[in-house]
Design a protein around this motif. Structure first.
Motif, PDB file in Angstrom:
ATOM      1  N   ALA A   1      -5.235  -1.363 -12.315  1.00 20.33           N
ATOM      2  CA  ALA A   1      -4.313  -1.155 -11.196  1.00 20.33           C
ATOM      3  C   ALA A   1      -2.867  -1.300 -11.670  1.00 20.33           C
ATOM      4  O   ALA A   1      -1.999  -0.505 -11.306  1.00 20.33           O
ATOM      5  CB  ALA A   1      -4.606  -2.152 -10.081  1.00 20.33           C
TER       6      ALA A   1
ATOM      7  N   GLU B   1      -0.059   7.970  -2.723  1.00 20.42           N
ATOM      8  CA  GLU B   1      -0.827   7.751  -3.953  1.00 20.42           C
ATOM      9  C   GLU B   1      -2.183   7.092  -3.693  1.00 20.42           C
ATOM     10  O   GLU B   1      -3.015   6.994  -4.595  1.00 20.42           O
ATOM     11  CB  GLU B   1      -0.029   6.869  -4.936  1.00 20.42           C
ATOM     12  CG  GLU B   1       1.203   7.530  -5.507  1.00 20.42           C
ATOM     13  CD  GLU B   1       2.456   7.341  -4.661  1.00 20.42           C
ATOM     14  OE1 GLU B   1       3.546   7.749  -5.101  1.00 20.42           O
ATOM     15  OE2 GLU B   1       2.368   6.786  -3.540  1.00 20.42           O
TER      16      GLU B   1
ATOM     17  N   ARG C   1       0.846  -1.199   0.000  1.00 20.22           N
ATOM     18  CA  ARG C   1       0.000   0.000   0.000  1.00 20.22           C
ATOM     19  C   ARG C   1       0.879   1.246   0.000  1.00 20.22           C
ATOM     20  O   ARG C   1       1.753   1.403   0.849  1.00 20.22           O
ATOM     21  CB  ARG C   1      -0.919   0.006   1.219  1.00 20.22           C
ATOM     22  CG  ARG C   1      -1.911   1.165   1.202  1.00 20.22           C
ATOM     23  CD  ARG C   1      -3.133   0.900   2.055  1.00 20.22           C
ATOM     24  NE  ARG C   1      -2.878   0.929   3.474  1.00 20.22           N
ATOM     25  CZ  ARG C   1      -2.921   2.054   4.205  1.00 20.22           C
ATOM     26  NH1 ARG C   1      -3.169   3.214   3.645  1.00 20.22           N
ATOM     27  NH2 ARG C   1      -2.694   1.993   5.494  1.00 20.22           N
TER      28      ARG C   1
ATOM     29  N   ASP D   1      -4.405  -7.913  -8.986  1.00 23.14           N
ATOM     30  CA  ASP D   1      -4.744  -6.582  -9.477  1.00 23.14           C
ATOM     31  C   ASP D   1      -5.359  -6.616 -10.868  1.00 23.14           C
ATOM     32  O   ASP D   1      -4.992  -7.421 -11.720  1.00 23.14           O
ATOM     33  CB  ASP D   1      -3.485  -5.694  -9.475  1.00 23.14           C
ATOM     34  CG  ASP D   1      -2.908  -5.590  -8.075  1.00 23.14           C
ATOM     35  OD1 ASP D   1      -3.681  -5.309  -7.156  1.00 23.14           O
ATOM     36  OD2 ASP D   1      -1.702  -5.824  -7.920  1.00 23.14           O
TER      37      ASP D   1
ATOM     38  N   LEU E   1      -2.885   3.919  -3.201  1.00 22.62           N
ATOM     39  CA  LEU E   1      -3.032   2.738  -4.054  1.00 22.62           C
ATOM     40  C   LEU E   1      -2.582   1.505  -3.281  1.00 22.62           C
ATOM     41  O   LEU E   1      -1.592   1.545  -2.551  1.00 22.62           O
ATOM     42  CB  LEU E   1      -2.161   2.868  -5.304  1.00 22.62           C
ATOM     43  CG  LEU E   1      -2.593   3.868  -6.365  1.00 22.62           C
ATOM     44  CD1 LEU E   1      -1.521   3.977  -7.432  1.00 22.62           C
ATOM     45  CD2 LEU E   1      -3.918   3.471  -6.990  1.00 22.62           C
ATOM     46  N   THR E   2      -3.307   0.413  -3.478  1.00 26.22           N
ATOM     47  CA  THR E   2      -2.947  -0.867  -2.859  1.00 26.22           C
ATOM     48  C   THR E   2      -2.847  -1.919  -3.952  1.00 26.22           C
ATOM     49  O   THR E   2      -3.700  -1.989  -4.838  1.00 26.22           O
ATOM     50  CB  THR E   2      -4.019  -1.289  -1.829  1.00 26.22           C
ATOM     51  OG1 THR E   2      -4.108  -0.267  -0.838  1.00 26.22           O
ATOM     52  CG2 THR E   2      -3.634  -2.598  -1.144  1.00 26.22           C
TER      53      THR E   2
ATOM     54  N   LEU F   1      -2.003   1.756 -13.570  1.00 28.80           N
ATOM     55  CA  LEU F   1      -1.766   2.882 -12.662  1.00 28.80           C
ATOM     56  C   LEU F   1      -0.382   2.806 -12.036  1.00 28.80           C
ATOM     57  O   LEU F   1       0.297   3.813 -11.898  1.00 28.80           O
ATOM     58  CB  LEU F   1      -2.817   2.916 -11.551  1.00 28.80           C
ATOM     59  CG  LEU F   1      -4.108   3.634 -11.868  1.00 28.80           C
ATOM     60  CD1 LEU F   1      -5.104   3.472 -10.724  1.00 28.80           C
ATOM     61  CD2 LEU F   1      -3.871   5.106 -12.144  1.00 28.80           C
TER      62      LEU F   1
END
Length: 186
Positions: free
Chosen positions: A103, A91, A87, A99, A93-94, A106
């Motif tokens: 994801a 950002e 994580r 994913d 994001l995890t 990203l």
């Protein structure tokens, strides 16, 4: 029992480790004090080895975990292959290993932006230094050892004294001692 780990990398320029993961809860924090260019990050290696299925790794931002896109992708993949969540706080994001294509996309885009941003900063630094030199403002870093100290280091090193001990005594790195002992050092 699953655990949460923090990973912090501080460079010599920003020694404030506390701020990076302020307010987050973990079972253990791994901290590397290394420059971004330095690939030798023993604590990160320990963390990757230590983390188990179901654990979570918290990192302040992508650029704290890796300095380039390939490195970022490889580290995230290494962890998610072990079923460890990664994580990124900044950002938000995890990554889990399951994913979605979005994801993964990203991760690549944000990692590329971080890399691009660092390149721009380095370029602006170089331009600023060039302009300052032209204006006679920038003198560069002062010498670590004066001529007298350099001569003493050379003499004592030639007499067999340990370079590490000399470095400690003069308050410089071993690398600096080796540089001063080069025949072409001015």
């Amino acid at each position: 029992m699953t655990q949460t780990f923090g990973y912090i990398r501080v460079s010599t320029l920003d020694q404030n480790t506390i701020r990076q993961l302020d307010g987050e809860q973990f079972d253990r924090v791994f901290t590397d004090k290394a420059s971004g260019k330095d690939q030798n990050r023993p604590e990160l290696a320990k963390l990757i080895d230590f983390a188990r299925d179901g654990d979570t790794v918290l990192v302040h931002s992508m650029d704290r975990l890796a300095r380039n896109l390939d490195d970022l992708r490889a580290i995230v993949r290494q962890l998610t292959d072990k079923k460890v969540q990664v994580r990124f706080v900044k950002e938000n994001l995890t990554f889990t290993g399951d994913d979605t294509a979005m994801a993964t996309f990203l991760l690549s885009v944000m990692g590329a932006f971080a890399e691009f941003e660092r390149a721009l900063i380095r370029e602006r630094q170089r331009e600023g230094i060039t302009l300052a030199k032209k204006a006679g403002v920038y003198k560069g870093r002062s010498k670590a050892l004066n001529d007298e100290q350099a001569a003493e280091v050379a003499r004592r090193s030639a007499a067999g004294e340990a370079k590490a001990a000399l470095a400690r005594e003069f308050g410089v790195s071993r690398q600096t001692i080796y540089e001063y002992l080069q025949p072409d050092h001015h």
